[in-house]
Write an enzyme that holds these catalytic residues in place. Sequence first.
Site, PDB file in Angstrom:
ATOM      1  N   LYS A   9       0.828  -1.207   0.000  1.00 14.50           N
ATOM      2  CA  LYS A   9       0.000   0.000   0.000  1.00 14.50           C
ATOM      3  C   LYS A   9       0.870   1.269   0.000  1.00 14.50           C
ATOM      4  O   LYS A   9       2.106   1.174   0.190  1.00 14.50           O
ATOM      5  CB  LYS A   9      -0.921  -0.048   1.212  1.00 14.50           C
ATOM      6  N   TYR A  49     -12.416  -2.668  -1.708  1.00 15.66           N
ATOM      7  CA  TYR A  49     -12.853  -2.739  -0.307  1.00 15.66           C
ATOM      8  C   TYR A  49     -14.369  -2.810  -0.171  1.00 15.66           C
ATOM      9  O   TYR A  49     -14.906  -2.410   0.866  1.00 15.66           O
ATOM     10  CB  TYR A  49     -12.308  -1.527   0.458  1.00 15.66           C
ATOM     11  N   PHE A  57     -14.821   3.346   8.921  1.00 15.43           N
ATOM     12  CA  PHE A  57     -13.483   3.648   8.402  1.00 15.43           C
ATOM     13  C   PHE A  57     -13.370   3.508   6.874  1.00 15.43           C
ATOM     14  O   PHE A  57     -12.292   3.642   6.319  1.00 15.43           O
ATOM     15  CB  PHE A  57     -12.421   2.786   9.099  1.00 15.43           C
ATOM     16  N   ARG A  85      -0.568 -14.451   4.382  1.00 14.81           N
ATOM     17  CA  ARG A  85      -1.207 -13.804   5.537  1.00 14.81           C
ATOM     18  C   ARG A  85      -0.386 -13.992   6.811  1.00 14.81           C
ATOM     19  O   ARG A  85      -0.353 -13.118   7.673  1.00 14.81           O
ATOM     20  CB  ARG A  85      -2.649 -14.288   5.687  1.00 14.81           C
ATOM     21  N   THR A  91      -3.868  -7.997  11.148  1.00  8.19           N
ATOM     22  CA  THR A  91      -4.308  -6.719  10.564  1.00  8.19           C
ATOM     23  C   THR A  91      -4.011  -5.557  11.503  1.00  8.19           C
ATOM     24  O   THR A  91      -3.532  -4.504  11.078  1.00  8.19           O
ATOM     25  CB  THR A  91      -5.826  -6.772  10.264  1.00  8.19           C
ATOM     26  N   ARG A 102       3.888  -6.605   9.380  1.00  6.59           N
ATOM     27  CA  ARG A 102       3.217  -5.587  10.205  1.00  6.59           C
ATOM     28  C   ARG A 102       3.805  -5.529  11.618  1.00  6.59           C
ATOM     29  O   ARG A 102       3.891  -4.459  12.214  1.00  6.59           O
ATOM     30  CB  ARG A 102       1.723  -5.876  10.248  1.00  6.59           C
ATOM     31  N   ASN A 112      -1.425  -0.102   7.306  1.00  2.48           N
ATOM     32  CA  ASN A 112      -0.786  -1.355   7.735  1.00  2.48           C
ATOM     33  C   ASN A 112       0.016  -2.029   6.616  1.00  2.48           C
ATOM     34  O   ASN A 112       0.174  -3.237   6.582  1.00  2.48           O
ATOM     35  CB  ASN A 112      -1.825  -2.303   8.347  1.00  2.48           C
ATOM     36  N   HIS A 115      -1.760  -5.579   1.853  1.00  7.11           N
ATOM     37  CA  HIS A 115      -3.057  -6.248   1.798  1.00  7.11           C
ATOM     38  C   HIS A 115      -2.831  -7.608   1.151  1.00  7.11           C
ATOM     39  O   HIS A 115      -2.022  -7.735   0.240  1.00  7.11           O
ATOM     40  CB  HIS A 115      -4.056  -5.461   0.942  1.00  7.11           C
ATOM     41  N   GLU A 126     -10.170 -10.446  -6.556  1.00  8.14           N
ATOM     42  CA  GLU A 126      -9.195  -9.355  -6.473  1.00  8.14           C
ATOM     43  C   GLU A 126      -8.173  -9.416  -7.617  1.00  8.14           C
ATOM     44  O   GLU A 126      -7.760  -8.382  -8.137  1.00  8.14           O
ATOM     45  CB  GLU A 126      -8.497  -9.394  -5.100  1.00  8.14           C
TER      46      GLU A 126
HETATM   47  P1  CMP Z   1      -6.562  -4.876   4.709  1.00  6.25           P
HETATM   48  O1  CMP Z   1      -5.951  -6.191   5.010  1.00  6.25           O
HETATM   49  O2  CMP Z   1      -6.191  -4.193   3.454  1.00  6.25           O
HETATM   50  O3  CMP Z   1      -8.148  -5.048   4.738  1.00  6.25           O
HETATM   51  C1  CMP Z   1      -9.033  -4.107   5.245  1.00  6.25           C
HETATM   52  C2  CMP Z   1      -8.344  -2.906   5.801  1.00  6.25           C
HETATM   53  O4  CMP Z   1      -9.143  -2.085   6.621  1.00  6.25           O
HETATM   54  C3  CMP Z   1      -7.232  -3.349   6.710  1.00  6.25           C
HETATM   55  O5  CMP Z   1      -6.198  -3.873   5.926  1.00  6.25           O
HETATM   56  C4  CMP Z   1      -6.914  -2.058   7.462  1.00  6.25           C
HETATM   57  O6  CMP Z   1      -6.061  -1.220   6.707  1.00  6.25           O
HETATM   58  C5  CMP Z   1      -8.285  -1.419   7.543  1.00  6.25           C
HETATM   59  N1  CMP Z   1      -8.941  -1.514   8.845  1.00  6.25           N
HETATM   60  C6  CMP Z   1      -9.458  -2.616   9.406  1.00  6.25           C
HETATM   61  N2  CMP Z   1     -10.025  -2.308  10.590  1.00  6.25           N
HETATM   62  C7  CMP Z   1      -9.898  -0.975  10.739  1.00  6.25           C
HETATM   63  C8  CMP Z   1     -10.287  -0.054  11.759  1.00  6.25           C
HETATM   64  N3  CMP Z   1     -10.955  -0.466  12.827  1.00  6.25           N
HETATM   65  N4  CMP Z   1      -9.970   1.238  11.600  1.00  6.25           N
HETATM   66  C9  CMP Z   1      -9.307   1.651  10.504  1.00  6.25           C
HETATM   67  N5  CMP Z   1      -8.908   0.833   9.494  1.00  6.25           N
HETATM   68  C10 CMP Z   1      -9.190  -0.463   9.626  1.00  6.25           C
END
Ligand code: CMP
Length: 132
Positions: A9, A49, A57, A85, A91, A102, A112, A115, A126
């Site tokens: 990202k 998403y 969010f 993963r 996450t 991470r 983070n 993805h 995807e």
């Molecule tokens: P990703 O694995 O790309 O999939 C969904 C994304 O949502 C996750 O990484 C985070 O970047 C984001 N995410 C998930 N939970 C939250 C949260 N509570 N607040 C903000 N961002 C979030």
Amino acid sequence: MEKTLVLVKPDGVKRGLVGEIIKRYEMKGLKISQIKSVVPTKELAEKHYEEHKGKDFFDKLVDYLTSGMVIAMVLEGENAIKCVRIINGATKYQDAVPGTIRGDFAYMETYNLVHASDCEVSAEREIKLWFE
Ligand code: CMP
């Protein structure tokens, strides 16, 4: 061989972590079968998403993904989805253990770094979205 979609990202690209991140997948034996750099459009980010639409969010997530260059890649290997993963880590940065991407580099909830597809159905959707 199983395939999965991985994104480095915008924060990962801006922080100069692309090489470090890709190295970790390659060290595990995963092969890059497709790779490209792209600044995602709002439409692409919203589709990517779509399962989070309606969450508080969601807008922040879309703004973040469209804020700069992303490295999109398809990784292939036995159990590629699960392996990636595990390499990525939890996450939430505060749950991600050291040794994971991470766990070693992320320090904010939304930003983070990476993805990865969470199951075969998501991987197929995807990969089509980013590479067709
Ligand atoms: P990703 O694995 O790309 O999939 C969904 C994304 O949502 C996750 O990484 C985070 O970047 C984001 N995410 C998930 N939970 C939250 C949260 N509570 N607040 C903000 N961002 C979030």
